[in-house]
Scaffold this active site. Structure first.
Site, PDB file in Angstrom:
ATOM      1  N   GLU A 185       0.839  -1.199   0.000  1.00 38.90           N
ATOM      2  CA  GLU A 185       0.000   0.000   0.000  1.00 38.90           C
ATOM      3  C   GLU A 185       0.875   1.251   0.000  1.00 38.90           C
ATOM      4  OE1 GLU A 185      -3.555   1.839   2.894  1.00 38.90           O
ATOM      5  OE2 GLU A 185      -2.378   0.090   3.523  1.00 38.90           O
ATOM      6  N   LYS A 240      -9.237   2.299  -2.473  1.00 41.80           N
ATOM      7  CA  LYS A 240      -9.526   1.687  -1.169  1.00 41.80           C
ATOM      8  C   LYS A 240     -10.935   2.051  -0.698  1.00 41.80           C
ATOM      9  CE  LYS A 240      -7.224   1.182   3.360  1.00 41.80           C
ATOM     10  NZ  LYS A 240      -6.033   1.614   4.128  1.00 41.80           N
ATOM     11  N   LYS A 254       0.910  -9.365  16.626  1.00 42.04           N
ATOM     12  CA  LYS A 254      -0.192  -9.000  15.730  1.00 42.04           C
ATOM     13  C   LYS A 254      -0.272  -9.941  14.541  1.00 42.04           C
ATOM     14  CE  LYS A 254      -2.117  -5.029  13.194  1.00 42.04           C
ATOM     15  NZ  LYS A 254      -1.865  -3.625  12.779  1.00 42.04           N
ATOM     16  N   CYS A 307      -5.495  -3.230   2.083  1.00 41.52           N
ATOM     17  CA  CYS A 307      -5.433  -3.289   3.541  1.00 41.52           C
ATOM     18  C   CYS A 307      -6.793  -3.462   4.210  1.00 41.52           C
ATOM     19  CB  CYS A 307      -4.717  -2.048   4.074  1.00 41.52           C
ATOM     20  SG  CYS A 307      -4.005  -2.285   5.731  1.00 41.52           S
ATOM     21  N   SER A 328      23.862   5.025  32.346  1.00 45.40           N
ATOM     22  CA  SER A 328      23.822   5.235  33.795  1.00 45.40           C
ATOM     23  C   SER A 328      24.337   4.055  34.589  1.00 45.40           C
ATOM     24  CB  SER A 328      22.380   5.513  34.222  1.00 45.40           C
ATOM     25  OG  SER A 328      21.581   4.356  34.026  1.00 45.40           O
TER      26      SER A 328
END
Length: 571
Positions: free
Chosen positions: A55, A121, A191, A157, A338
């Site tokens: 995309e 889209k 995901k 998508c 640190s």
């Protein structure tokens, strides 16, 4: 002979497709186009009949307000024209911004040196990180493309996330055997599992092959993880590309399985009748035959193994850091080390992203810095092979104390004096950044940022916040994963109680609950939107939650001023 007769007489009819999992840079139209042209050539050489790009592959994703610039839109179309001229002997599907009476998130189908059609889209996401309703007009109309015996449709998508979306019509009315779905789907941990379930169901519902091609790479706070894939008409995974890497995934889709599935299931006839009765129409574009023979030697299916959760988060941090630094043009990075766990993790990520020669670690001890943390910070630099500087801040602290003494007279020393140390360090790091062209990486984690346990213009000063979305408990997991083969982060850092070392014997638990408790409440409140009553029902400490929630809400003003950082959770 009808299309069905053709396929029945040739049950082995197939199409070799290539999914080009690319890493574009937003706004780099010419650079993105050159990469697309290169991969078209590679796909053609490897016998692909069709190559699909993600995309908005020409513009990069998300282009945001660049879409409001007419010059940008014109250049995007000029780049599409260049790509169109290269579409010979292969069909090319590429994401771009189409400009008609409005602008559209488009996918162009190119063949024989011409634009054969464009899909706009349908479903524009406007939630979470997405804001497409702000920019684009919604698409309408359905088209399928016939290439020899193969019929395919194109979606973008979000179109694929709807059971009755464009794919449903393209398959049932248009007779598509293959749906090619172009994506810019951002990463969060695991995901890929959700996507695979969704695409599998959509392939099964439509009795189609589904080719799902995704971006890879970092763009500001978003990272795209690739994981491009192909599914069979029954919903079985047929091929999967690697995570977090550019790749040209090749796969042969056989059409006979689609025809058989549709002949065997009379429900699809009813679906078609219902759609046609509702006015659904699908245009068919017959593509010119390829001017060369596509590949015929059988391919071995590619099944890249997705990384486990901790590894994938680490690799997402590395990729996002590399792309942010490189795409913004910095020579390297500078990090305040640190001797604590957060700065050690950021240092390891930076070295893995950029190489040790582009990373400088700076120890800035104060009167409260222990010998142990100073030593551990130097050990991290030595283990990683980075440049190392020690710049004490004692004199700066004393100068600030004396400068403010008349104003602070009559008050007790407290947070203001503690934070001066962090601000001394922030100024030093920014001076090094200005002088040597290195980006400052901040080291605060999500647990601290959520509660405001961070100093504005101090440890929050910098250009990129690598672990701002990483809870403290996950920081420990990531460090142990990085140490799996060799001890890069000393065990003393992992075992020492966390401390900001801004006052004598300070511990994080002086101000915050134990991180195991904090992170569980943070997950429930931020990620799952749980109420206090719901948290109590989950067994979480409701009194601690009652104290934390106002703290989380009140410190939004700090988070708004934090640098961008890598998004690795849904929120």
């Amino acid at each position: 002979m009808s299309l069905l007769d053709t396929v029945l007489h040739d049950p082995a009819a197939r199409l070799r497709l290539a999914l080009a999992q690319t890493n574009p840079t937003v706004g780099d139209l010419d650079g993105n186009t050159e990469r697309i042209l290169q991969l078209i050539g590679e796909a053609r050489e490897q016998g692909a009949a069709l190559v699909a790009f993600p995309e908005l592959a020409i513009t990069g994703y998300p282009p945001e307000d660049l879409l409001l610039k007419p010059g940008f839109l014109r250049e995007n179309l000029r780049c599409l024209e260049r790509i169109t001229h290269a579409a010979h002997g292969i069909v090319v599907i590429v994401g771009f911004v189409d400009v008609k009476e409005d602008i559209y998130n488009g996918a162009a189908v190119l063949a024989d040196g011409a634009v054969q059609g464009v899909h706009h889209k349908f479903f524009l996401p406007n939630y979470g990180v997405f804001d497409e309703e702000r920019y684009f007009q919604r698409g309408r109309g359905h088209t399928v493309y016939r290439l020899g015996p193969v019929v395919f449709g194109v979606t973008i998508c979000e179109d694929m996330w709807y059971p009755r979306g464009p794919a449903h019509t393209l398959a049932n009315v248009g007779g598509a055997h293959l749906i090619v779905n172009l994506n810019a789907s951002p990463f969060y941990a695991e995901k890929w599992r959700i996507r695979e379930r969704m695409v599998s169901v959509r392939a099964s519902d439509t009795a189609c092959h589904v080719a799902w091609v995704n971006l890879v790479g970092g763009q500001d706070e978003l990272v795209f993880d690739g994981h491009s894939m192909v599914f069979e008409p029954g919903g079985e995974l047929a091929a999967r590309a690697a995570a977090f890497e550019e790749e040209l995934l090749l796969h042969d889709v056989e059409i006979g399985a689609v025809i058989h599935a549709r002949l065997a299931d009379p429900r699809r006839r009813k679906e078609k009748q219902a759609l046609e009765a509702a006015g659904a129409q699908v245009e068919t574009v017959v593509l010119p035959p390829l001017t060369r023979a596509a590949g015929t030697a059988p391919l071995v299916p590619r099944f890249a193994t997705p990384p486990e959760r901790v590894e994938e988060v680490y690799r997402a941090l590395v990729l996002a850091t590399r792309d942010y630094v490189n795409k913004t043009g910095f020579r390297g990075v500078v990090i305040g080390i640190s001797g604590g766990i957060d700065s050690a993790l950021v240092a390891a990520v930076a070295v893995d992203a950029l190489g040790s020669d582009r990373v400088t670690l700076v120890s800035m001890p104060s009167v409260y810095s222990s010998a142990e943390t100073r030593s551990d910070g130097e050990r991290v630099a030595r283990n990683l092979g980075t440049h190392f500087l020690e710049i004490p801040i004692r004199e700066l602290q004393e100068t600030w104390r004396q400068t403010l003494a008349p104003v602070f007279a009559g008050t007790e020393a407290g947070v203001a004096e503690e934070n001066l140390q962090a601000r001394c360090r922030g100024n030093i790091l920014m001076a090094l950044s200005n002088k040597f062209g290195s980006l400052v990486l901040t080291t605060g984690n999500k647990s601290e940022m959520a509660c405001g346990y961070a100093t504005l213009y101090g440890d929050m000063a910098g250009g990129f916040a690598v672990i701002k979305d990483v809870p403290k408990t996950l920081v420990y997991e990531l460090c142990r994963w990085r140490n799996r083969e060799e001890e890069v982060i000393p065990d003393s850092i992992l075992s020492r109680p966390p401390s900001a070392e801004l006052r004598p014997d300070q511990k994080d638990t002086d101000s915050l609950p134990p991180y195991e408790v904090l992170d569980a409440i943070l997950h429930a409140y931020v990620e799952e939107d749980r109420s206090l009553d719901e948290m109590a029902g989950l067994g979480l400490d409701s009194e601690v939650a009652r104290r934390l929630i106002p703290l989380i809400d009140r410190n939004e003003y700090k988070r708004r001023q934090a640098p961008p950082g890598v998004k690795i959770t849904p929120k």
